[in-house]
Design a protein around this motif. Structure first.
Motif, PDB file in Angstrom:
ATOM      1  N   ASN A 140      13.623  -6.930 -24.876  1.00  0.00           N
ATOM      2  CA  ASN A 140      12.292  -6.418 -24.554  1.00  0.00           C
ATOM      3  C   ASN A 140      12.327  -4.916 -24.298  1.00  0.00           C
ATOM      4  O   ASN A 140      11.463  -4.164 -24.762  1.00  0.00           O
ATOM      5  N   ARG A 143      12.862  -2.828 -27.434  1.00  0.00           N
ATOM      6  CA  ARG A 143      11.640  -2.744 -28.230  1.00  0.00           C
ATOM      7  C   ARG A 143      10.678  -1.726 -27.636  1.00  0.00           C
ATOM      8  O   ARG A 143      10.087  -0.912 -28.359  1.00  0.00           O
ATOM      9  N   PRO A 194       6.850  -8.768 -29.617  1.00  0.00           N
ATOM     10  CA  PRO A 194       7.578  -8.819 -30.884  1.00  0.00           C
ATOM     11  C   PRO A 194       6.793  -9.602 -31.929  1.00  0.00           C
ATOM     12  O   PRO A 194       5.804 -10.276 -31.612  1.00  0.00           O
ATOM     13  N   ASN A 195       7.226  -9.517 -33.153  1.00  0.00           N
ATOM     14  CA  ASN A 195       6.715 -10.385 -34.237  1.00  0.00           C
ATOM     15  C   ASN A 195       5.195 -10.344 -34.378  1.00  0.00           C
ATOM     16  O   ASN A 195       4.530 -11.367 -34.490  1.00  0.00           O
ATOM     17  N   GLN A 218       4.109  -1.455 -35.523  1.00  0.00           N
ATOM     18  CA  GLN A 218       4.501  -2.744 -36.092  1.00  0.00           C
ATOM     19  C   GLN A 218       5.737  -2.630 -36.997  1.00  0.00           C
ATOM     20  O   GLN A 218       6.256  -3.645 -37.458  1.00  0.00           O
ATOM     21  N   LYS A 223      15.617  -3.493 -37.020  1.00  0.00           N
ATOM     22  CA  LYS A 223      16.684  -4.478 -36.771  1.00  0.00           C
ATOM     23  C   LYS A 223      17.437  -4.768 -38.058  1.00  0.00           C
ATOM     24  O   LYS A 223      16.871  -4.676 -39.153  1.00  0.00           O
TER      25      LYS A 223
END
Length: 340
Positions: A140, A143, A194-195, A218, A223
């Motif tokens: 987390n 990110r 995320p995602n 976005q 990664k």
């Protein structure tokens, strides 16, 4: 990373108003924080809450954890997955008893040296339970920092984590390191998602977030591509006799080490117990790097003789004694229909 310098004050203010009420936050003793952080590794908060309460009710102290029989420990952990976490918890508890007289160690280096404790977990415990200004950098946090600074370095690389950790160390408020770390984690878990699209309109850093300014939120974090999972076809035998089901313990190494299971092996595998076998169901379970596709057969055993080390379990034993991993949950309804 100039954006980080603006973060502490608005982040802590946001956290004060938006932090979820969680039991380990309400009573952040070292033992409670440690248990919660180990449980939360690769596991959602919602899934942990019930386990955390039951675990502490059964094992309220480091001493109780150190002395807990393995079967009871595995039963308390049943369904949480990654069972090596529970074993490392107990190893660490015994180390705390032997080396620190049962008092949880209070330095980052001592905490980091405990079994099952990595950089992130040590930082979380040190900052939350002891007020030490040490970053706690998990997925987390990586990110959040990646988006806030529009950093395109691959976040799974150790070098990137080291750079981010040092940058956070330089801006960490020394009077509230635990709240700062928890606020970063909370922001990543509930806002900087995320995602999918992050909830930028709810973010205390929206006004100075570089990724939002550039429209790249976005696309970040960067990664490495995930490794494809290996698929393994398996046979599972639900061996039944007089209202009981046969269980065997898995080996001490490898996947689900030391846990009980309905006997299973990669297909093809003939049933090692004499009896009539009938196809019952198919099931699937996904681990990090492997996917089990299972074909289950019920077997009406001809006698109570089992291979060495196997046991017969009735309903009470399944509920109270033997810990079965959730990989076999697709077949629990079949077992329930046949045991007493």
């Amino acid at each position: 990373m100039k954006e980080l310098e603006e973060l502490p004050i608005p982040l802590l203010s946001w956290y004060k108003d938006n932090a979820r009420t969680l039991p380990w936050r309400s009573d952040p003793t070292p033992y409670h924080v440690w248990v919660s952080e180990i449980m939360l590794q690769q596991t959602r908060v919602a899934a942990v809450l019930g386990y955390y309460a039951r675990f502490l009710e059964a094992l309220p102290t480091v001493k109780a954890l150190a002395e807990c029989p393995e079967e009871q420990l595995m039963k308390l952990w049943q369904g949480l997955g990654y069972y090596s976490r529970a074993r490392n918890l107990q190893k660490a508890a015994r180390q705390v008893m032997e080396e620190f007289g049962g008092t949880f160690p209070g330095s980052y280096e001592e905490i980091r040296a405990l079994p099952g404790v990595g950089d992130y977990t040590a930082g979380a415990i040190a900052s939350i339970a002891f007020g030490l200004p040490v970053p706690a950098v998990d997925g987390n946090v990586l990110r959040v920092v990646s988006r806030l600074t529009a950093d395109r370095r691959e976040v799974t690389r150790p070098q990137t984590k080291a750079v981010f950790t040092q940058a956070l160390r330089e801006i960490m408020p020394t009077r509230a390191p635990g709240d700062f770390n928890q606020a970063l984690m909370e922001l990543g878990a509930t806002v900087c998602l995320p995602n999918g699209a992050p909830l930028c309109e709810k973010c205390p850093a929206a006004g100075f977030c570089a990724a939002r300014r550039e429209g790249t939120e976005q696309q970040l974090p960067v990664k490495a591509p995930k490794r494809a999972r290996r698929v393994e076809e398996r046979v599972v035998y639900i061996i039944l006799l007089d209202g009981k089901v046969a269980l065997r313990r898995r080996g001490e190494k490898g996947l689900l080490a030391g846990l009980w299971e309905y006997p299973s092996e990669p297909a093809p595998w003939p049933c090692p117990v004499a009896g009539k076998a009938s196809f019952a169901a198919q099931g699937k379970h996904i681990f990090t790097h492997i996917e089990w596709r299972m074909s289950a057969y019920t077997v009406a055993a001809e006698s109570d003789e089992l291979p060495v080390g196997w046991v017969w379990a009735d309903r009470a034993a399944l509920q109270g004694t033997y810990a079965l991993p959730s990989a076999f949950a697709p077949f629990s309804h079949i077992v329930e229909e046949h045991i007493r």
